[in-house]
Design an enzyme around this catalytic site. Structure first.
Site, PDB file in Angstrom:
ATOM      1  N   THR A 151      -3.054   6.052 -22.413  1.00 36.77           N
ATOM      2  CA  THR A 151      -2.902   4.709 -21.883  1.00 36.77           C
ATOM      3  C   THR A 151      -1.422   4.372 -22.012  1.00 36.77           C
ATOM      4  O   THR A 151      -0.681   5.071 -22.707  1.00 36.77           O
ATOM      5  CB  THR A 151      -3.700   3.672 -22.706  1.00 36.77           C
ATOM      6  N   TYR A 175       0.850  -1.202   0.000  1.00 36.51           N
ATOM      7  CA  TYR A 175       0.000   0.000   0.000  1.00 36.51           C
ATOM      8  C   TYR A 175       0.871   1.231   0.000  1.00 36.51           C
ATOM      9  O   TYR A 175       1.803   1.345   0.795  1.00 36.51           O
ATOM     10  CB  TYR A 175      -0.928   0.025   1.223  1.00 36.51           C
ATOM     11  N   LYS A 213      -0.998   0.694 -25.332  1.00 38.36           N
ATOM     12  CA  LYS A 213      -1.237   0.669 -26.779  1.00 38.36           C
ATOM     13  C   LYS A 213       0.115   0.832 -27.476  1.00 38.36           C
ATOM     14  O   LYS A 213       0.981  -0.017 -27.293  1.00 38.36           O
ATOM     15  CB  LYS A 213      -2.296   1.708 -27.145  1.00 38.36           C
TER      16      LYS A 213
HETATM   17  C1  LIG Z   1      -8.153   3.311 -25.308  1.00 39.63           C
HETATM   18  C2  LIG Z   1      -8.547   4.711 -25.096  1.00 39.63           C
HETATM   19  C3  LIG Z   1      -8.935   5.184 -23.841  1.00 39.63           C
HETATM   20  C4  LIG Z   1      -9.287   4.290 -22.679  1.00 39.63           C
HETATM   21  O1  LIG Z   1      -8.397   3.479 -22.192  1.00 39.63           O
HETATM   22  P1  LIG Z   1      -8.796   2.267 -21.231  1.00 39.63           P
HETATM   23  O2  LIG Z   1      -7.456   1.882 -20.749  1.00 39.63           O
HETATM   24  O3  LIG Z   1      -9.471   1.257 -22.101  1.00 39.63           O
HETATM   25  O4  LIG Z   1      -9.674   2.785 -20.160  1.00 39.63           O
HETATM   26  C5  LIG Z   1      -9.162   6.537 -23.681  1.00 39.63           C
HETATM   27  N1  LIG Z   1      -9.033   7.380 -24.699  1.00 39.63           N
HETATM   28  C6  LIG Z   1      -8.690   6.971 -25.933  1.00 39.63           C
HETATM   29  C7  LIG Z   1      -8.543   7.972 -27.018  1.00 39.63           C
HETATM   30  C8  LIG Z   1      -8.451   5.616 -26.168  1.00 39.63           C
HETATM   31  O5  LIG Z   1      -8.135   5.231 -27.402  1.00 39.63           O
END
Ligand SMILES: *Cc1c(COP(=O)(O)O)cnc(C)c1O
Length: 434
Positions: free
Chosen positions: A228, A56, A231
């Site tokens: 994120t 934590y 990606k």
């Molecule tokens: C993927 C995405 C998100 C959200 O991300 P999560 O990790 O799925 O919550 C937010 N904004 C954009 C533009 C995205 O492509």
């Protein structure tokens, strides 16, 4: 079963082990073209699966509400410092657990309930958190969406400015999930300046391209940038917020912009940060700072162009007629498949090609039965595919689209795809179970 803390996952839980192994086979034997997906390195996986999950650490480095955080502080500070270097950011918060909670924190920090903002229409390429009526952003705030031009399918910054002058938003979100062209963050900033709005760029999809200047980097331009980390950045499934220190619209306030963002993340929206994931982010950012990563990002775009060309050579129309980034949206209308994106997605799945159905601008079908499919190259580029493989994949996709109900054709494509995948094994020397 008696629980022994030292037993391996394989020994403790055969059901979960089986599902993980099956998922590994699925990844290995198919082509992953969902543009929001990628595969992490072994080093990132190890950091995420580490004992740091035990701790934590509410608060921030040097200011924790729990004892015993001296090594956790090392981890979080490394993640912050590397992210700053990667993007040239003044301030970074690495605690948001994903992209959506990162966006929620920015709303919470800068807006009051009911305030007006502008976001990119979901059907034309925005994200749920940019004001969709089913999302907190559209329910708790007043969203005035902007859209692409009907003819060119491109963002029209003059039109956005006109819309903004009418709507007087407190914040404008720039960013994409399905827009295949470069976003002009400077043009968005001019609109924000003209109407006195905060500029939040959401670079969840394109963060890697921005960090390596393969795409305009909004961090020096905007007030706040969210992303994120799973990606194009190729890190753990998580999120991050970068911002300027000073708040342009509230210079005398109790908190500056960086403090507002931090305060919204904790204690505003969450308790203990996931330090094992933050460690994974730190490792990914270190990888992203290496020259090979820039080469990787350049290859993502080359591969996307090669896939786009291959599809168009086969008579498949693309939204805006091509791509500048890592993704493209194929329009199925001229193939007589209006509203059939789901059928195409399913047929491609059977052939070992994973894509997702997607709306096209001014969608003639519906969000549930859209007329497009979205494809992207970050994951296949991580795997080692280059332009020649993209050409083959484009031809395979076209074959499936032109023979949607022909099982023999789909079986044939599946065999070709399997052959291709065998040449590029994923995680080949990998102990996927640690
Ligand atoms: C993927 C995405 C998100 C959200 O991300 P999560 O990790 O799925 O919550 C937010 N904004 C954009 C533009 C995205 O492509």
């Amino acid at each position: 079963m008696s629980v022994n803390m030292k037993d391996s996952l394989e020994k403790v839980d055969s059901e979960i082990t089986g599902a993980i192994k099956n998922e590994h086979t699925r990844l290995n034997e198919g082509v992953e073209l969902i543009p929001s997906e990628n595969v992490v390195s072994k080093a990132v996986l190890q950091a995420m699966g580490s004992i740091l999950t035990n701790k934590y650490s509410e608060g921030y480095p040097g200011k924790r509400y729990y004892g015993g955080n001296e090594f956790i502080d090392v981890v979080e500070n490394l993640a912050i410092d590397r992210a700053k270097k990667l993007f040239g950011a003044e301030h970074v918060n690495v605690q948001p657990n994903s992209g959506s909670p990162a966006n929620q924190a920015v709303f919470f920090a800068l807006m009051n309930l009911g305030d007006t903002f502008m976001g990119f229409d979901l059907t034309a390429g925005g994200h749920l958190t940019h004001g969709s009526p089913v999302n907190f952003s559209g329910k708790q705030y007043n969203c005035v969406p902007y859209n692409v031009d009907k003819e060119t399918e491109l963002l029209d910054y003059d039109q956005i400015k006109k819309d903004a002058l009418k709507a007087k938003p407190k914040m404008i979100i720039s960013g994409l999930t399905a827009y295949p062209r470069e976003i002009d963050f400077k043009a968005f900033q001019e609109v924000c300046d003209a109407v006195g709005a905060y500029h939040m760029a959401d670079i969840a999809h394109i963060a890697g391209l921005c960090a390596t200047n393969v795409h305009q980097n909004p961090v020096p331009v905007c007030d706040v940038v969210t992303t994120t980390t799973h990606k194009t950045l190729r890190g753990p499934r998580s999120g991050m917020i970068m911002c300027k220190t000073e708040d342009r619209f509230d210079k005398e306030g109790k908190r500056n912009l960086a403090q507002k963002i931090d305060f919204a993340v904790f204690p505003g929206l969450s308790g203990g940060p996931h330090e094992h994931t933050i460690a994974g982010k730190a490792v990914a950012f270190l990888e992203d700072l290496q020259p090979e990563y820039k080469t990787y990002c350049q290859q993502i775009v080359k591969n996307a162009k090669a896939l786009a060309d291959s599809l168009m050579d086969q008579g498949i129309e693309l939204v805006t007629g091509g791509t500048d980034n890592h993704l493209m949206v194929a329009k199925l209308v001229n193939k007589g498949l209006t509203g059939k994106g789901k059928e195409v997605q399913n047929a491609l799945d059977e052939a070992g090609i994973t894509v997702n159905k997607n709306t096209i601008p001014y969608e003639p079908g519906s969000p549930f039965n859209p007329s497009g499919i979205r494809l992207g190259t970050p994951a296949v580029t991580s795997r080692g595919f280059k332009e020649s493989e993209m050409k083959v994949i484009g031809e395979s996709i076209a074959k499936v689209i032109d023979n949607l109900n022909d099982k023999t054709v789909i079986e044939g494509v599946k065999k070709d795809i399997l052959e291709l995948c065998k040449q590029y094994p994923l995680y080949d020397d990998f102990q996927i179970l640690g």
